[in-house]
Design an enzyme around this catalytic site. Sequence first.
Site, PDB file in Angstrom:
ATOM      1  N   GLY A  57       0.829  -1.199   0.000  1.00 19.77           N
ATOM      2  CA  GLY A  57       0.000   0.000   0.000  1.00 19.77           C
ATOM      3  C   GLY A  57       0.860   1.244   0.000  1.00 19.77           C
ATOM      4  O   GLY A  57       2.048   1.191   0.325  1.00 19.77           O
ATOM      5  N   CYS A  84       5.191  -6.173   1.872  1.00 21.15           N
ATOM      6  CA  CYS A  84       5.553  -4.752   1.897  1.00 21.15           C
ATOM      7  C   CYS A  84       4.805  -4.031   3.024  1.00 21.15           C
ATOM      8  O   CYS A  84       5.129  -4.205   4.183  1.00 21.15           O
ATOM      9  CB  CYS A  84       5.306  -4.117   0.527  1.00 21.15           C
ATOM     10  SG  CYS A  84       6.126  -2.525   0.300  1.00 21.15           S
ATOM     11  N   TYR A  85       3.789  -3.230   2.708  1.00 18.13           N
ATOM     12  CA  TYR A  85       3.004  -2.581   3.761  1.00 18.13           C
ATOM     13  C   TYR A  85       2.407  -3.627   4.694  1.00 18.13           C
ATOM     14  O   TYR A  85       2.286  -3.407   5.902  1.00 18.13           O
ATOM     15  CB  TYR A  85       1.893  -1.739   3.131  1.00 18.13           C
ATOM     16  CG  TYR A  85       1.069  -0.944   4.134  1.00 18.13           C
ATOM     17  CD1 TYR A  85       1.413   0.371   4.448  1.00 18.13           C
ATOM     18  CD2 TYR A  85      -0.052  -1.501   4.742  1.00 18.13           C
ATOM     19  CE1 TYR A  85       0.661   1.101   5.358  1.00 18.13           C
ATOM     20  CE2 TYR A  85      -0.807  -0.789   5.653  1.00 18.13           C
ATOM     21  CZ  TYR A  85      -0.451   0.517   5.961  1.00 18.13           C
ATOM     22  OH  TYR A  85      -1.198   1.245   6.867  1.00 18.13           O
ATOM     23  N   HIS A 178       8.155  -7.597  -3.062  1.00 15.05           N
ATOM     24  CA  HIS A 178       6.915  -8.007  -3.735  1.00 15.05           C
ATOM     25  C   HIS A 178       7.125  -9.323  -4.487  1.00 15.05           C
ATOM     26  O   HIS A 178       7.611  -9.320  -5.630  1.00 15.05           O
ATOM     27  CB  HIS A 178       6.456  -6.920  -4.711  1.00 15.05           C
ATOM     28  CG  HIS A 178       5.928  -5.702  -4.047  1.00 15.05           C
ATOM     29  ND1 HIS A 178       4.597  -5.528  -3.752  1.00 15.05           N
ATOM     30  CD2 HIS A 178       6.566  -4.590  -3.582  1.00 15.05           C
ATOM     31  CE1 HIS A 178       4.426  -4.358  -3.160  1.00 15.05           C
ATOM     32  NE2 HIS A 178       5.609  -3.769  -3.035  1.00 15.05           N
ATOM     33  N   GLU A 180       4.920 -11.053  -5.876  1.00 13.79           N
ATOM     34  CA  GLU A 180       3.956 -11.148  -6.968  1.00 13.79           C
ATOM     35  C   GLU A 180       4.476 -10.547  -8.269  1.00 13.79           C
ATOM     36  O   GLU A 180       3.929 -10.821  -9.341  1.00 13.79           O
ATOM     37  CB  GLU A 180       2.627 -10.472  -6.581  1.00 13.79           C
ATOM     38  CG  GLU A 180       2.661  -8.956  -6.493  1.00 13.79           C
ATOM     39  CD  GLU A 180       3.111  -8.419  -5.147  1.00 13.79           C
ATOM     40  OE1 GLU A 180       2.771  -7.261  -4.831  1.00 13.79           O
ATOM     41  OE2 GLU A 180       3.823  -9.145  -4.417  1.00 13.79           O
ATOM     42  N   VAL A 235     -10.517  -9.056 -27.939  1.00 14.01           N
ATOM     43  CA  VAL A 235     -10.468 -10.295 -27.166  1.00 14.01           C
ATOM     44  C   VAL A 235     -11.438 -10.251 -25.993  1.00 14.01           C
ATOM     45  O   VAL A 235     -12.218 -11.186 -25.772  1.00 14.01           O
ATOM     46  CB  VAL A 235      -9.032 -10.545 -26.650  1.00 14.01           C
ATOM     47  CG1 VAL A 235      -8.981 -11.818 -25.813  1.00 14.01           C
ATOM     48  CG2 VAL A 235      -8.052 -10.625 -27.806  1.00 14.01           C
ATOM     49  N   ASP A 236     -11.422  -9.162 -25.240  1.00 14.11           N
ATOM     50  CA  ASP A 236     -12.185  -9.101 -23.993  1.00 14.11           C
ATOM     51  C   ASP A 236     -13.685  -9.212 -24.222  1.00 14.11           C
ATOM     52  O   ASP A 236     -14.359 -10.046 -23.615  1.00 14.11           O
ATOM     53  CB  ASP A 236     -11.874  -7.791 -23.249  1.00 14.11           C
ATOM     54  CG  ASP A 236     -10.383  -7.552 -23.105  1.00 14.11           C
ATOM     55  OD1 ASP A 236      -9.631  -8.546 -23.080  1.00 14.11           O
ATOM     56  OD2 ASP A 236      -9.966  -6.389 -23.028  1.00 14.11           O
ATOM     57  N   THR A 238     -15.273 -10.204 -26.845  1.00 12.38           N
ATOM     58  CA  THR A 238     -15.637 -11.444 -27.534  1.00 12.38           C
ATOM     59  C   THR A 238     -15.715 -12.611 -26.556  1.00 12.38           C
ATOM     60  O   THR A 238     -16.679 -13.391 -26.571  1.00 12.38           O
ATOM     61  CB  THR A 238     -14.626 -11.753 -28.653  1.00 12.38           C
ATOM     62  OG1 THR A 238     -14.584 -10.658 -29.570  1.00 12.38           O
ATOM     63  CG2 THR A 238     -15.024 -13.015 -29.393  1.00 12.38           C
ATOM     64  N   LYS A 373      -5.324  -9.966 -19.102  1.00  7.37           N
ATOM     65  CA  LYS A 373      -5.467 -10.311 -20.514  1.00  7.37           C
ATOM     66  C   LYS A 373      -5.089 -11.760 -20.819  1.00  7.37           C
ATOM     67  O   LYS A 373      -5.819 -12.453 -21.529  1.00  7.37           O
ATOM     68  CB  LYS A 373      -4.615  -9.361 -21.360  1.00  7.37           C
ATOM     69  CG  LYS A 373      -4.694  -9.599 -22.851  1.00  7.37           C
ATOM     70  CD  LYS A 373      -6.038  -9.185 -23.434  1.00  7.37           C
ATOM     71  CE  LYS A 373      -6.185  -7.682 -23.420  1.00  7.37           C
ATOM     72  NZ  LYS A 373      -7.405  -7.219 -24.144  1.00  7.37           N
TER      73      LYS A 373
END
Length: 517
Positions: A57, A84-85, A178, A180, A235-236, A238, A373
């Site tokens: 954060g 982190c935070y 991080h 991630e 793409v999204d 559809t 995506k």
Amino acid sequence: MATSLQSVIVLDFGSQYTQLIARRIREIGIYSEIVPYHTTAAAIREHQPRAIILSGGPNSVYDEAAFMPDPEVFNLGVPVLGICYGLQAIAKHFGGKVESSAKQEFGRARMLVSHDGSNESQLFRDVPDSDVWMSHGDKVTRMPEGFRVTASSENAEMCAIESCGSKAALKVYGLQFHPEVQHSLYGKQLLSNFLIDIAGIKPDWSPKSFIEHQIEEIRKQAGKSTVICGISGGVDSTVAAVLVSRAIGKQLHCVFVDNGLLRKNESEKVMEFLKPLGLKVTLADASDLFLNRLNGVASPEKKRKIIGRTFIKVFEENIHEEKFLVQGTLYPDVIESVSVKGPSETIKSHHNVGGLPKRMKLKLIEPLRELFKDEVRAVGRELGIAEDILMRHPFPGPGLAVRVLGSLTRERLDVLRDADEIYIEELKSTGLYQKVWQAFSVLLPVQSVGVMGDKRTYENVLALRAVESTDGMTADWAHLPHEFLGRVSNRIINEVRGVNRVAYDISSKPPATIEWE
């Protein structure tokens, strides 16, 4: 999500990377849900999580109004990991001290794993000394009682901590970096160790399970009502349309809006490749309406909001008995637009999120709202959608309106269309199109002096953009061959009237965004 799946709760403290945590967890095959940092322990217990993760954060835990989790979160009997935070919140809760660091730490840093003989950290199993991604200006300066250091860095002596001794049973862990973020080389291994080895969660999440859950949820939400879907051929939208169609069949009516902001000959191409998908699609030509409303508008935020409101107007004019609107909104759209699950900072409004009017006749169905995506493409493959549709480059909902910088006119749109067609055509013919995540042209609100045919010109400047990414949250500029760039530049200047200079954007995200507006 189906109750058979074992889940992880991610408490969002406002990090731009919060959804990346959920994404990495899903890559491991485990379902996760993001909830605001202030969610009570009682509410979290209703989710029956097997583990809890506290996100990063932008704030400081020593501030008077610092964001802190419900203290009872640590008494739910499940492992807790702070990032982190989140690490600093753990340190503060258990009596440690966090202070502003004299030396901030952003970007790559070298993490050194601590070794403790026979009592090695389970979290760091198979994780050697390695590079990690840091983003902090505060650090833990006094270890809370009942914790030990498991890793350090040059500027964070307590880079990783975990409960031990009398507090070992709490299974509380903290990482200053991080895991991630892809730049943390063993980040996914750390998350896997925490979720599978420590929390004992069985990986049972997949695109197939996501589809099954969404079909169930869409049927509950829509009931017997008819539903309208704004489909763009991207793409999204559809994938969203096919997924909703799989759930409610003939109740779905798709509308493809030609807003005058599409690429060259796009409407004809889209209507053609949508035919095999079995969707009922109506083409609504609203180009004059959009372009008249946008004529002369220069502000990117105004453009997005005008487009969002106009889209809804067009959809509402095409509805009969529909009560719901399907949109292919993805999480990067959401996290950059509005703080829906925590105090994350707004980067820009998206036409289909922050640009929507507060009052609409239609309620939203957004089945992809929690996905990135590449996850959408994985879901599309599971739904049987053709690869040439799924691998189309992302195209912004506001279309070319946010690629014509400054005042928007029909003439400037036509210049951009012609130039962009040459760029994409060259990318495809040289086999580079599928090697970059996204590529496009931007018409700048700048003119420059040139010489063409021994005559002075004062024409437009065009920028080419190409990036490599996996999720759109971070991106590196693509190192396209100089010979290729030279050929594209030469073709655009020779073939597109109104352009006499071409530049190549070599900015990464962050600090830049992928789109210019």
